[in-house]
Scaffold this motif. Structure first.
Motif, PDB file in Angstrom:
ATOM      1  N   ILE A 201     -15.012  10.222  -2.322  1.00  0.00           N
ATOM      2  CA  ILE A 201     -13.778   9.666  -1.777  1.00  0.00           C
ATOM      3  C   ILE A 201     -13.522  10.394  -0.466  1.00  0.00           C
ATOM      4  O   ILE A 201     -13.283  11.597  -0.456  1.00  0.00           O
ATOM      5  N   SER A 202     -13.605   9.647   0.643  1.00  0.00           N
ATOM      6  CA  SER A 202     -13.524  10.258   1.968  1.00  0.00           C
ATOM      7  C   SER A 202     -12.296   9.736   2.709  1.00  0.00           C
ATOM      8  O   SER A 202     -12.136   8.520   2.883  1.00  0.00           O
ATOM      9  N   ALA A 203     -11.437  10.661   3.129  1.00  0.00           N
ATOM     10  CA  ALA A 203     -10.213  10.316   3.856  1.00  0.00           C
ATOM     11  C   ALA A 203     -10.359  10.705   5.322  1.00  0.00           C
ATOM     12  O   ALA A 203     -10.791  11.826   5.643  1.00  0.00           O
ATOM     13  N   ASP A 204     -10.015   9.786   6.203  1.00  0.00           N
ATOM     14  CA  ASP A 204     -10.128  10.009   7.649  1.00  0.00           C
ATOM     15  C   ASP A 204      -8.984  10.923   8.108  1.00  0.00           C
ATOM     16  O   ASP A 204      -7.806  10.583   7.961  1.00  0.00           O
ATOM     17  N   ILE A 205      -9.346  12.095   8.659  1.00  0.00           N
ATOM     18  CA  ILE A 205      -8.332  13.047   9.136  1.00  0.00           C
ATOM     19  C   ILE A 205      -8.428  13.227  10.648  1.00  0.00           C
ATOM     20  O   ILE A 205      -7.915  14.215  11.184  1.00  0.00           O
ATOM     21  N   THR A 206      -9.061  12.266  11.319  1.00  0.00           N
ATOM     22  CA  THR A 206      -9.248  12.389  12.765  1.00  0.00           C
ATOM     23  C   THR A 206      -7.910  12.479  13.486  1.00  0.00           C
ATOM     24  O   THR A 206      -7.723  13.346  14.364  1.00  0.00           O
TER      25      THR A 206
ATOM     26  N   ASN B 261      -4.391  19.663  17.138  1.00  0.00           N
ATOM     27  CA  ASN B 261      -4.887  20.211  18.400  1.00  0.00           C
ATOM     28  C   ASN B 261      -3.862  20.047  19.515  1.00  0.00           C
ATOM     29  O   ASN B 261      -3.689  20.945  20.351  1.00  0.00           O
ATOM     30  N   GLU B 262      -3.167  18.897  19.513  1.00  0.00           N
ATOM     31  CA  GLU B 262      -2.130  18.683  20.523  1.00  0.00           C
ATOM     32  C   GLU B 262      -0.979  19.666  20.328  1.00  0.00           C
ATOM     33  O   GLU B 262      -0.422  20.198  21.306  1.00  0.00           O
ATOM     34  N   LEU B 263      -0.623  19.921  19.066  1.00  0.00           N
ATOM     35  CA  LEU B 263       0.446  20.893  18.792  1.00  0.00           C
ATOM     36  C   LEU B 263       0.046  22.287  19.270  1.00  0.00           C
ATOM     37  O   LEU B 263       0.862  23.008  19.869  1.00  0.00           O
TER      38      LEU B 263
END
Length: 214
Positions: free
Chosen positions: A180-185, A192-194
């Motif tokens: 079960i793979s969840a996209d965390i992009t 990274n922006e924070l």
């Protein structure tokens, strides 16, 4: 003549016997008034009709079981297809057995055509090597593990958190790996922006000639 005409009837019934046509029982044209008790022919007829009744009952039970299984599979597939995560099942050699709709949408391979394909058929070798290494670790350690995996999409590479675990048959033998793979992009991009904004503010504050106390 009295015997062979009934044997011919038995032979014709046997030749026409089919699992798709069990409606008519076997019967011989024999008057009961001339006989005091059942004989060998009657016992053969009873045995054949008993077999027919058992087949009808077994076929009905199997059809009910198949219908229940099909309904269960449809419910499970509906659940799998309406999640945003990628869900898949591979055998221990890495060949795909089952995928959900999200997997189809991303890799553009219908689930009907994915059987027996591997990650090497849809991913660059370096990426497939990493995914396969993660699968082998699950097989060797025989526990549920979590990995961060990066795979290519149409719009570039995406990062996934993948939870992988072994699945077992009724005898307790492992036959596949479910993932079960969840996209965390987007989450990684936000983090990274924070960090960038924090560093930017820190640099501004630290470059000021005034003393600031919070």
């Amino acid at each position: 003549y009295l015997i062979t005409r009934h044997l011919n009837t038995l032979a014709r019934y046997a030749q026409q016997f089919s699992l798709n046509h069990l409606e008519s029982p076997l019967s011989l044209n024999r008057p009961l008034s001339n006989r005091w008790e059942d004989d060998e022919l009657d016992r053969v007829v009873d045995a054949i009709n008993g077999m027919r009744a058992n087949l009808i009952r077994d076929i009905a039970a199997r059809k009910n079981a198949e219908a229940a299984l099909r309904e269960s599979e449809e419910r499970l597939q509906a659940i799998l297809d309406h999640t945003s995560a990628i869900i898949y099942l591979k055998d221990l050699e890495g060949r795909y057995i089952l995928v959900n709709r999200q997997h189809e949408n991303i890799f553009h391979i219908p689930k009907e055509d994915i059987t027996n394909l591997t990650d090497y058929d849809m991913l660059p070798k370096t990426v497939a090597d990493k995914v396969r290494a993660n699968d082998r670790e699950v097989i060797e350690r025989r526990i549920s593990l979590q990995f961060e995996e990066v795979v290519p999409h149409d719009d570039g590479y995406h990062t996934y958190i993948s939870v992988k675990f072994l699945v077992y048959d009724a005898s307790g033998n492992a036959y596949g790996i479910c993932g079960i793979s969840a996209d965390i992009t987007d989450r990684i991009a936000s983090e990274n922006e924070l960090k960038r904004v924090k560093n930017y503010l820190n640099n501004i504050i630290n470059s000021m000639p005034s003393v600031l106390v919070g």
